[in-house]
Design a protein around this motif. Structure first.
Motif, PDB file in Angstrom:
ATOM      1  N   SER A   3       0.828  -1.212   0.000  1.00  0.00           N
ATOM      2  CA  SER A   3       0.000   0.000   0.000  1.00  0.00           C
ATOM      3  C   SER A   3       0.862   1.262   0.000  1.00  0.00           C
ATOM      4  CB  SER A   3      -0.918   0.014   1.228  1.00  0.00           C
ATOM      5  OG  SER A   3      -1.826  -1.054   1.196  1.00  0.00           O
ATOM      6  N   ALA A   4       1.864   1.285   0.878  1.00  0.00           N
ATOM      7  CA  ALA A   4       2.738   2.461   0.970  1.00  0.00           C
ATOM      8  C   ALA A   4       3.508   2.674  -0.324  1.00  0.00           C
ATOM      9  CB  ALA A   4       3.699   2.300   2.140  1.00  0.00           C
ATOM     10  N   LEU A   5       3.977   1.578  -0.911  1.00  0.00           N
ATOM     11  CA  LEU A   5       4.754   1.661  -2.148  1.00  0.00           C
ATOM     12  C   LEU A   5       3.903   2.177  -3.302  1.00  0.00           C
ATOM     13  CD1 LEU A   5       7.616   0.967  -3.185  1.00  0.00           C
ATOM     14  CD2 LEU A   5       6.737  -1.290  -3.811  1.00  0.00           C
ATOM     15  N   ILE A   6       2.670   1.677  -3.419  1.00  0.00           N
ATOM     16  CA  ILE A   6       1.796   2.094  -4.514  1.00  0.00           C
ATOM     17  C   ILE A   6       1.397   3.563  -4.350  1.00  0.00           C
ATOM     18  CG2 ILE A   6      -0.431   1.732  -5.645  1.00  0.00           C
ATOM     19  CD1 ILE A   6       2.193  -0.616  -5.521  1.00  0.00           C
ATOM     20  N   LYS A   7       1.194   4.013  -3.133  1.00  0.00           N
ATOM     21  CA  LYS A   7       0.892   5.430  -2.903  1.00  0.00           C
ATOM     22  C   LYS A   7       2.028   6.315  -3.403  1.00  0.00           C
ATOM     23  CE  LYS A   7      -2.110   5.067   1.181  1.00  0.00           C
ATOM     24  NZ  LYS A   7      -2.188   5.323   2.643  1.00  0.00           N
ATOM     25  N   ILE A   8       3.259   5.899  -3.113  1.00  0.00           N
ATOM     26  CA  ILE A   8       4.435   6.651  -3.569  1.00  0.00           C
ATOM     27  C   ILE A   8       4.464   6.705  -5.094  1.00  0.00           C
ATOM     28  CG2 ILE A   8       6.964   6.581  -3.715  1.00  0.00           C
ATOM     29  CD1 ILE A   8       6.861   5.314  -0.833  1.00  0.00           C
ATOM     30  N   GLY A   9       4.252   5.547  -5.724  1.00  0.00           N
ATOM     31  CA  GLY A   9       4.267   5.489  -7.176  1.00  0.00           C
ATOM     32  C   GLY A   9       3.175   6.323  -7.808  1.00  0.00           C
TER      33      GLY A   9
END
Length: 225
Positions: free
Chosen positions: A171-177
């Motif tokens: 979730s955190a990674l996709i938000k960054i992307g």
């Protein structure tokens, strides 16, 4: 000058978002492996990922011979077996990340890169070669294998890094992307099948659907179901 990093890119959602996370700090060199996976659309998607991230270089490495070595050990290279809709150990390709990392790190040493990255995150805990315990040990082994060059200053010591290493969830990674790249993240390929559209049923498609629902971003991926 930015340091150099080699990023292993599958063409998937996690790969692109990992690249977005690393790009402000590193000059990125991408490497993608064709290892006999049934989802060959990963390769064309990886080319899109490389273009979107504006990589310094992107290499596509054919190691299709691995398919014959893997035999019937897993469902990602053996098309005779059906894909599970939930996690099952048949999805695990034996030491796949170890194979990829060996080649990627050899390239990193020649580039004098200081980091090799792959997209494992905290939700990948079920995969042994995604855990930090694995990445730390293989990092130590690789640096030991080039220890004389490192001591002579010919090679840089390499860090093997994953989003998991920094405690980042999917979730955190996709938000960054998404913040960095917007709707480009929907042009990635996550499906284990090789259908025209994402199948929507395999474990990877379900994880993709779940993460967008969880972070409340409208999923613009096209699914068959």
């Amino acid at each position: 000058m930015k340091r150099k990093a080699v990023a292993i890119l599958s063409g998937g959602l996690d790969s692109l978002c990992m690249g977005a996370y690393l790009k402000p700090k590193f000059d990125l060199y991408g490497i993608t492996f064709s290892y006999g996976q049934r989802a060959s659309k990963e390769i064309s998607s990886a080319k899109f990922v490389a273009k979107t991230l504006k990589l310094k270089q992107h290499k596509i490495i054919d190691i299709g011979f691995m398919k014959t070595l893997y035999g019937e050990s897993n469902v990602l290279t053996n098309t005779k077996k059906s894909l599970p809709e939930r996690f099952d150990y048949s999805i695990v390709v034996p030491i796949r990340n170890g194979v990829f990392l060996s080649i990627a790190t050899a390239w990193a040493f020649t580039l004098n890169a200081s980091l090799v990255a792959y997209g494992a995150h905290t939700d990948d805990i079920k995969y042994p070669d995604c855990r930090p315990a694995f990445s730390k040990k293989i990092e130590a082994a690789f640096n030991q294998g080039e220890i004389d060059g490192i001591r002579l200053g010919i090679r840089n010591k390499v860090k093997v890094w994953t989003p998991f290493s920094d405690g980042l969830s999917k979730s955190a990674l996709i938000k960054i992307g998404y913040r960095a790249l917007g709707d480009n993240i929907f042009k990635t390929w996550s499906c284990y099948s090789n259908t025209k559209l994402h199948c929507g049923k395999c474990e990877s498609c379900r994880n993709r659907k779940t993460v967008f629902e969880k972070i409340k971003i409208k999923d613009k991926t096209r699914y068959l179901s």
